[in-house]
Design an enzyme around this catalytic site. Structure first.
Site, PDB file in Angstrom:
ATOM      1  N   SER A 261      51.592  52.002  22.566  1.00  0.00           N
ATOM      2  CA  SER A 261      52.088  53.322  22.181  1.00  0.00           C
ATOM      3  C   SER A 261      53.613  53.288  22.179  1.00  0.00           C
ATOM      4  O   SER A 261      54.215  52.292  22.586  1.00  0.00           O
ATOM      5  CB  SER A 261      51.588  54.384  23.159  1.00  0.00           C
ATOM      6  OG  SER A 261      52.314  54.272  24.371  1.00  0.00           O
ATOM      7  N   LYS A 262      54.176  54.415  21.747  1.00  0.00           N
ATOM      8  CA  LYS A 262      55.628  54.481  21.568  1.00  0.00           C
ATOM      9  C   LYS A 262      56.396  54.118  22.834  1.00  0.00           C
ATOM     10  O   LYS A 262      57.492  53.573  22.770  1.00  0.00           O
ATOM     11  CB  LYS A 262      56.021  55.897  21.137  1.00  0.00           C
ATOM     12  CG  LYS A 262      56.350  55.969  19.661  1.00  0.00           C
ATOM     13  CD  LYS A 262      57.057  57.265  19.359  1.00  0.00           C
ATOM     14  CE  LYS A 262      56.292  57.991  18.274  1.00  0.00           C
ATOM     15  NZ  LYS A 262      56.266  59.400  18.321  1.00  0.00           N
TER      16      LYS A 262
END
Ligand code: GLU
Length: 486
Positions: A261-262
């Site tokens: 994820s980011k």
């Protein structure tokens, strides 16, 4: 048979780095086998697909050097063909019209969940619990339509979907090149929808038809598609088509082992370009996230293509490690062709459009010696900054110290010697500085700091002689003068 591979992204956002790696593996397979690599933009979901996302995918693949061998295929352009195939399956009896409504399916699911919750109540006899669980499982099992055996429609104009009649019994078998042989019971798949009630084809149908029509012989994709594959194989069989070979690769995880994820780092491929990574570095890095060949760490796409086989794919998920990407990037910065490196560097130098030719030539000359001073292009740009910026307003603390008033007469002396220098070559300047030190009985540790401070603002730069030689006599004297009392 020629190998045909493909990458089939949905244009709903940026090109994810996991997608870029999938594309890379497909390119390498095609190259290694003298095959063809195709791109299909899966834009059937019009509400989520955008032309900007399509553009971003194409741009990112181009940037990485992974452009397809033929123009991209747009899935939405094939809708008529998808419909025709669904109708063909209807005619052969492999598919049927299903009149179950979405509301009925929703009710079925809710009833199943209700029964499952009811089975958890306290005070039930074991027999009653088992009975409830069995009823729940029937409702929650993959949907087999009550219309699959040709029951009459509820009314002549009742809306219907077209569903594939899932195999009654037996197993669906996948011989995956990486996961090995996997079998699931036919009861684990539903009568999947081929055409929705509004007549539009589903993703599951479109993928199979397009892969067949494009002649795809091998599908390599993320293992998040594994379940879909078991639903797609019966579609191939219903159409009487050869099933392609399949390879499902583990997804890339974050450094902590969690789903990427980011917070683990940028997910967009083009973000890496904008952060100053070279395309060949990102390719080399992504390649090693899931594939290996002996002990070699760094490959160009061509080098990898020469040895790329499925046997080198890892079965377990790999983890994104941005420090490693930095190492790979610094390697490719070091080996980049000088003119190209300069072109790559310019976008990271805000002033580059205003630079005159002398300064541009100076950067070009200095770059080979400075190129190991940055893991990314912006880092390299800031290490080169003294070449176009006199730094007079951005002296480091040490530089300010080196330029304190009591050092300025020494700096003035050096200036005089430089002004009178007969030659301005690196060797000549080295000799000149050594002689200056000798003549004034000073160590280079005394002479270097004020001169370096005036020329580079205190930046840890390479040896003084090359710095002098790059800047040239005129610029050198000008920079010294900026610090001399008037
Ligand atoms: N369009 C699908 C996706 O972006 C990929 C389909 C496939 O590779 O078969 O996840």
């Amino acid at each position: 048979m020629t190998m045909i591979t493909r990458f089939a992204p949905s244009p709903t956002g940026m090109l994810h780095i996991g997608g870029a790696r999938t594309a890379l593996f497909n390119v390498l397979l095609a190259k290694h086998n003298d095959g063809t690599f195709l791109l299909r933009i899966e834009d059937t979901d019009k509400s989520r697909s955008t032309p900007e996302a399509t553009q971003a995918i194409i741009e990112a693949l181009d940037w990485l050097g992974l452009a397809p061998d033929e123009p991209p295929v747009f899935q939405s352009a094939n809708a008529d063909r998808h419909v025709a195939c669904a109708n063909e399956m209807l005619e052969t009896g492999a598919a049927f019209k299903c009149y179950s409504t979405p509301e009925e399916l929703q009710t079925r699911r809710e009833q199943g969940e209700g029964l499952r919750n009811a089975a958890k109540q306290d005070g039930l006899s074991e027999a009653a619990r088992q009975d409830l669980l069995q009823q729940a499982n029937e409702k929650l099992a993959p949907f087999r339509s009550p219309w699959r055996d040709g029951a009459q429609p509820p009314s002549p104009d009742a809306p219907y979907t077209i569903r594939l009649r899932a195999p009654e019994q037996g197993q669906i078998c996948l011989n995956d090149h990486l996961q090995g042989e996997i079998k699931i019971d036919a009861s684990e798949i539903d009568d999947l929808i081929l055409l929705r009630a509004d007549g539009t084809p589903t993703y599951m149908l479109a993928v199979v038809v397009d892969d067949h029509d494009m002649g795809v012989t091998l599908v390599l994709r993320g293992n998040d598609h594994l379940r879909n594959t078991f639903r797609q194989i019966p579609v191939y069989q219903a159409m009487g088509w050869d099933v392609p070979e399949f390879v499902h690769v583990p997804l890339i995880h974050g450094e902590d082992g969690g789903k990427l994820s980011k917070r683990h780092g940028a997910l967009s491929t083009l973000a890496y370009r904008d952060m100053g990574y070279l395309p060949e570095a990102l390719c080399a890095y992504l390649l090693r996230l899931g594939w290996s060949h002996g002990d070699t760490e760094i490959f160009t796409v061509e080098e990898a293509a020469a040895v790329f086989t499925l046997g080198g794919l890892n079965k377990s998920a790999s983890r994104l490690d941005l420090a490693k990407l930095d190492d790979v990037n610094s390697h490719f910065i070091r080996v980049a062709e000088p003119d190209r490196l300069l072109t790559l560097l310019y976008p990271f130098i805000a002033e580059h459009e205003k630079m005159d030719d002398t300064v541009k030539a100076r950067i070009k000359r200095a770059l080979p010696a400075l190129r190991d001073r940055g893991n990314t292009l912006p880092e390299l740009a800031s290490a080169c900054r003294f070449l176009w910026d006199n730094n007079v307003n951005a002296l480091t603390k040490n530089a300010r110290k080196a330029l304190k008033p009591e050092n300025l007469s020494l700096l003035g002396n050096i200036r005089q010697t430089l002004d009178a220098a007969e030659t301005w070559t690196i060797e000549g300047l080295e000799k000149l500085i050594a002689e200056f030190c000798y003549r004034h009985d000073l160590s280079i540790g005394r002479v270097g700091p004020p001169l370096r401070a005036a020329l580079t603002g205190g930046l840890p730069a390479p040896d003084l002689a090359p710095v002098l030689s790059w800047l040239g006599r005129e610029e050198t004297l000008k920079r010294i003068d900026l610090h001399m009392p008037h």
